[in-house]
Design a protein around this motif. Sequence first.
Motif, PDB file in Angstrom:
ATOM      1  N   ARG A  89       0.729  -1.167   0.161  1.00 41.61           N
ATOM      2  CA  ARG A  89      -0.091  -0.128  -0.049  1.00 41.61           C
ATOM      3  C   ARG A  89       0.922   1.366  -0.011  1.00 41.61           C
ATOM      4  O   ARG A  89       0.662   2.183  -0.903  1.00 41.61           O
ATOM      5  CB  ARG A  89      -0.848   0.010   1.186  1.00 41.61           C
ATOM      6  N   ASP A  90       1.929   1.367   0.660  1.00 35.51           N
ATOM      7  CA  ASP A  90       2.710   2.444   1.052  1.00 35.51           C
ATOM      8  C   ASP A  90       3.464   2.802  -0.078  1.00 35.51           C
ATOM      9  O   ASP A  90       3.762   3.953  -0.602  1.00 35.51           O
ATOM     10  CB  ASP A  90       3.750   2.501   2.152  1.00 35.51           C
ATOM     11  N   SER A  91       4.178   1.620  -0.812  1.00 41.75           N
ATOM     12  CA  SER A  91       5.066   1.870  -2.003  1.00 41.75           C
ATOM     13  C   SER A  91       4.306   1.668  -3.357  1.00 41.75           C
ATOM     14  O   SER A  91       4.657   2.384  -4.185  1.00 41.75           O
ATOM     15  CB  SER A  91       6.052   0.751  -1.819  1.00 41.75           C
ATOM     16  N   GLY A  92       3.275   1.231  -3.436  1.00 39.50           N
ATOM     17  CA  GLY A  92       2.499   1.053  -4.621  1.00 39.50           C
ATOM     18  C   GLY A  92       2.749   0.206  -5.519  1.00 39.50           C
ATOM     19  O   GLY A  92       2.363  -0.077  -6.579  1.00 39.50           O
ATOM     20  N   HIS A  93       3.742  -0.665  -5.179  1.00 36.91           N
ATOM     21  CA  HIS A  93       4.160  -2.105  -5.841  1.00 36.91           C
ATOM     22  C   HIS A  93       4.464  -3.126  -5.216  1.00 36.91           C
ATOM     23  O   HIS A  93       4.453  -3.071  -3.876  1.00 36.91           O
ATOM     24  CB  HIS A  93       5.314  -1.587  -6.714  1.00 36.91           C
ATOM     25  N   THR A  94       4.697  -4.149  -5.800  1.00 38.69           N
ATOM     26  CA  THR A  94       4.947  -5.525  -4.895  1.00 38.69           C
ATOM     27  C   THR A  94       6.054  -6.177  -5.720  1.00 38.69           C
ATOM     28  O   THR A  94       6.376  -6.071  -6.780  1.00 38.69           O
ATOM     29  CB  THR A  94       3.685  -6.334  -5.184  1.00 38.69           C
ATOM     30  N   ASP A  95       6.807  -7.082  -4.850  1.00 34.72           N
ATOM     31  CA  ASP A  95       7.775  -8.024  -5.446  1.00 34.72           C
ATOM     32  C   ASP A  95       7.245  -9.221  -5.721  1.00 34.72           C
ATOM     33  O   ASP A  95       6.100  -9.472  -5.400  1.00 34.72           O
ATOM     34  CB  ASP A  95       8.982  -7.917  -4.586  1.00 34.72           C
ATOM     35  N   ALA A  96       8.167 -10.195  -6.247  1.00 35.13           N
ATOM     36  CA  ALA A  96       7.629 -11.449  -6.665  1.00 35.13           C
ATOM     37  C   ALA A  96       6.979 -12.383  -5.560  1.00 35.13           C
ATOM     38  O   ALA A  96       6.101 -12.861  -5.620  1.00 35.13           O
ATOM     39  CB  ALA A  96       8.732 -12.150  -7.367  1.00 35.13           C
ATOM     40  N   GLU A  97       7.718 -12.097  -4.398  1.00 37.35           N
ATOM     41  CA  GLU A  97       7.111 -12.877  -3.165  1.00 37.35           C
ATOM     42  C   GLU A  97       5.878 -12.245  -2.651  1.00 37.35           C
ATOM     43  O   GLU A  97       4.951 -13.011  -2.413  1.00 37.35           O
ATOM     44  CB  GLU A  97       8.379 -12.659  -2.311  1.00 37.35           C
ATOM     45  N   GLN A  98       5.850 -11.065  -2.909  1.00 41.02           N
ATOM     46  CA  GLN A  98       4.244 -10.392  -2.275  1.00 41.02           C
ATOM     47  C   GLN A  98       3.286 -10.786  -3.283  1.00 41.02           C
ATOM     48  O   GLN A  98       2.139 -11.019  -2.839  1.00 41.02           O
ATOM     49  CB  GLN A  98       4.529  -8.913  -2.272  1.00 41.02           C
ATOM     50  N   ARG A  99       3.484 -10.955  -4.354  1.00 35.34           N
ATOM     51  CA  ARG A  99       2.494 -11.157  -5.550  1.00 35.34           C
ATOM     52  C   ARG A  99       2.255 -12.603  -5.323  1.00 35.34           C
ATOM     53  O   ARG A  99       1.056 -12.970  -5.577  1.00 35.34           O
ATOM     54  CB  ARG A  99       3.055 -11.009  -7.024  1.00 35.34           C
ATOM     55  N   ALA A 100       2.964 -13.776  -5.020  1.00 37.15           N
ATOM     56  CA  ALA A 100       2.693 -14.937  -4.727  1.00 37.15           C
ATOM     57  C   ALA A 100       2.195 -14.976  -3.786  1.00 37.15           C
ATOM     58  O   ALA A 100       1.082 -15.818  -3.730  1.00 37.15           O
ATOM     59  CB  ALA A 100       4.218 -15.737  -4.674  1.00 37.15           C
ATOM     60  N   MET A 101       2.028 -14.261  -2.848  1.00 37.42           N
ATOM     61  CA  MET A 101       1.532 -14.266  -1.342  1.00 37.42           C
ATOM     62  C   MET A 101      -0.073 -13.847  -1.684  1.00 37.42           C
ATOM     63  O   MET A 101      -0.954 -14.416  -1.229  1.00 37.42           O
ATOM     64  CB  MET A 101       1.961 -13.701  -0.475  1.00 37.42           C
ATOM     65  N   LEU A 102      -0.034 -12.775  -2.399  1.00 33.57           N
ATOM     66  CA  LEU A 102      -1.487 -12.514  -2.829  1.00 33.57           C
ATOM     67  C   LEU A 102      -2.299 -13.604  -3.589  1.00 33.57           C
ATOM     68  O   LEU A 102      -3.459 -13.633  -3.290  1.00 33.57           O
ATOM     69  CB  LEU A 102      -1.384 -10.981  -3.510  1.00 33.57           C
ATOM     70  N   ARG A 103      -1.407 -13.803  -4.611  1.00 34.35           N
ATOM     71  CA  ARG A 103      -2.436 -14.934  -5.297  1.00 34.35           C
ATOM     72  C   ARG A 103      -2.579 -16.197  -4.425  1.00 34.35           C
ATOM     73  O   ARG A 103      -3.946 -16.764  -4.686  1.00 34.35           O
ATOM     74  CB  ARG A 103      -1.274 -15.353  -6.374  1.00 34.35           C
ATOM     75  N   ALA A 104      -1.596 -16.663  -3.481  1.00 31.25           N
ATOM     76  CA  ALA A 104      -2.197 -17.555  -2.499  1.00 31.25           C
ATOM     77  C   ALA A 104      -3.359 -17.364  -1.665  1.00 31.25           C
ATOM     78  O   ALA A 104      -4.311 -18.268  -1.540  1.00 31.25           O
ATOM     79  CB  ALA A 104      -0.932 -18.191  -1.974  1.00 31.25           C
ATOM     80  N   GLU A 105      -3.494 -16.116  -1.210  1.00 29.94           N
ATOM     81  CA  GLU A 105      -4.758 -15.727  -0.229  1.00 29.94           C
ATOM     82  C   GLU A 105      -5.486 -15.758  -1.257  1.00 29.94           C
ATOM     83  O   GLU A 105      -6.893 -15.999  -0.649  1.00 29.94           O
ATOM     84  CB  GLU A 105      -4.065 -14.326   0.162  1.00 29.94           C
ATOM     85  N   ARG A 106      -5.745 -15.403  -2.327  1.00 29.08           N
ATOM     86  CA  ARG A 106      -6.917 -14.990  -3.416  1.00 29.08           C
ATOM     87  C   ARG A 106      -7.378 -16.519  -3.713  1.00 29.08           C
ATOM     88  O   ARG A 106      -8.542 -16.795  -3.586  1.00 29.08           O
ATOM     89  CB  ARG A 106      -6.423 -14.389  -4.661  1.00 29.08           C
ATOM     90  N   GLU A 107      -6.507 -17.488  -3.782  1.00 25.82           N
ATOM     91  CA  GLU A 107      -7.056 -18.971  -4.288  1.00 25.82           C
ATOM     92  C   GLU A 107      -7.795 -19.405  -2.876  1.00 25.82           C
ATOM     93  O   GLU A 107      -8.700 -20.053  -3.107  1.00 25.82           O
ATOM     94  CB  GLU A 107      -5.893 -19.728  -4.659  1.00 25.82           C
ATOM     95  N   ARG A 108      -7.127 -19.132  -1.716  1.00 23.82           N
ATOM     96  CA  ARG A 108      -7.621 -19.650  -0.442  1.00 23.82           C
ATOM     97  C   ARG A 108      -9.067 -18.945  -0.208  1.00 23.82           C
ATOM     98  O   ARG A 108      -9.955 -19.856   0.160  1.00 23.82           O
ATOM     99  CB  ARG A 108      -6.539 -19.348   0.689  1.00 23.82           C
ATOM    100  N   ILE A 109      -9.102 -17.769  -0.477  1.00 18.00           N
ATOM    101  CA  ILE A 109     -10.335 -17.163  -0.300  1.00 18.00           C
ATOM    102  C   ILE A 109     -11.400 -17.507  -1.271  1.00 18.00           C
ATOM    103  O   ILE A 109     -12.659 -17.768  -0.994  1.00 18.00           O
ATOM    104  CB  ILE A 109     -10.397 -15.368  -0.574  1.00 18.00           C
ATOM    105  N   GLN A 110     -11.094 -17.836  -2.384  1.00 20.03           N
ATOM    106  CA  GLN A 110     -11.887 -18.283  -3.453  1.00 20.03           C
ATOM    107  C   GLN A 110     -12.320 -19.765  -3.049  1.00 20.03           C
ATOM    108  O   GLN A 110     -13.415 -19.999  -3.280  1.00 20.03           O
ATOM    109  CB  GLN A 110     -11.346 -18.445  -4.865  1.00 20.03           C
ATOM    110  N   ALA A 111     -11.416 -20.692  -2.663  1.00 21.87           N
ATOM    111  CA  ALA A 111     -11.998 -21.926  -2.310  1.00 21.87           C
ATOM    112  C   ALA A 111     -12.744 -21.868  -1.030  1.00 21.87           C
ATOM    113  O   ALA A 111     -13.854 -22.665  -0.923  1.00 21.87           O
ATOM    114  CB  ALA A 111     -10.677 -22.654  -1.837  1.00 21.87           C
ATOM    115  N   LYS A 112     -12.569 -20.892  -0.072  1.00 18.78           N
ATOM    116  CA  LYS A 112     -13.558 -20.742   0.956  1.00 18.78           C
ATOM    117  C   LYS A 112     -14.983 -20.174   0.529  1.00 18.78           C
ATOM    118  O   LYS A 112     -16.241 -20.632   0.803  1.00 18.78           O
ATOM    119  CB  LYS A 112     -13.137 -19.506   1.941  1.00 18.78           C
ATOM    120  N   ILE A 113     -14.899 -19.230  -0.636  1.00 15.04           N
ATOM    121  CA  ILE A 113     -16.234 -18.682  -1.065  1.00 15.04           C
ATOM    122  C   ILE A 113     -16.818 -20.003  -1.741  1.00 15.04           C
ATOM    123  O   ILE A 113     -18.093 -20.119  -1.771  1.00 15.04           O
ATOM    124  CB  ILE A 113     -16.275 -17.751  -2.216  1.00 15.04           C
ATOM    125  N   ASP A 114     -16.272 -20.827  -2.737  1.00 14.11           N
ATOM    126  CA  ASP A 114     -17.021 -21.797  -3.329  1.00 14.11           C
ATOM    127  C   ASP A 114     -17.601 -22.939  -2.174  1.00 14.11           C
ATOM    128  O   ASP A 114     -18.599 -23.497  -2.445  1.00 14.11           O
ATOM    129  CB  ASP A 114     -15.847 -22.810  -4.094  1.00 14.11           C
TER     130      ASP A 114
END
Length: 91
Positions: free
Chosen positions: A46-71
């Motif tokens: 949020r503060d920097s306005g960008h992400t590194d590869a590790e942060q993007r991987a974490m964001l994608r993993a969290e999104r997949e986990r949330i989507q599974a919960k929604i399903d």
Amino acid sequence: MPVTVAAAERLIRIGEVARGAGVGFFQQMFAAGLTSRRITELLACRDSGHTDAEQRAMLRAERERIQAKIDDLQAALAHLDEVIAITDTHP
């Protein structure tokens, strides 16, 4: 490495999304099951306005986990709808 105008605009939008949502964004993340550690990692995005590869991987993993919960919740909702429909016709 210079940042292109398009890349700079994306960086600005990332920060704006998180900042624009304010405290509500982080409340939503807690409600979705993200840990305080994960949310702390998001603060840097949020503060920097960008992400590194590790942060993007974490964001994608969290999104997949949330989507599974929604399903799972949608499947439970469908079963409840079936039970309600059956019990509505057979008191």
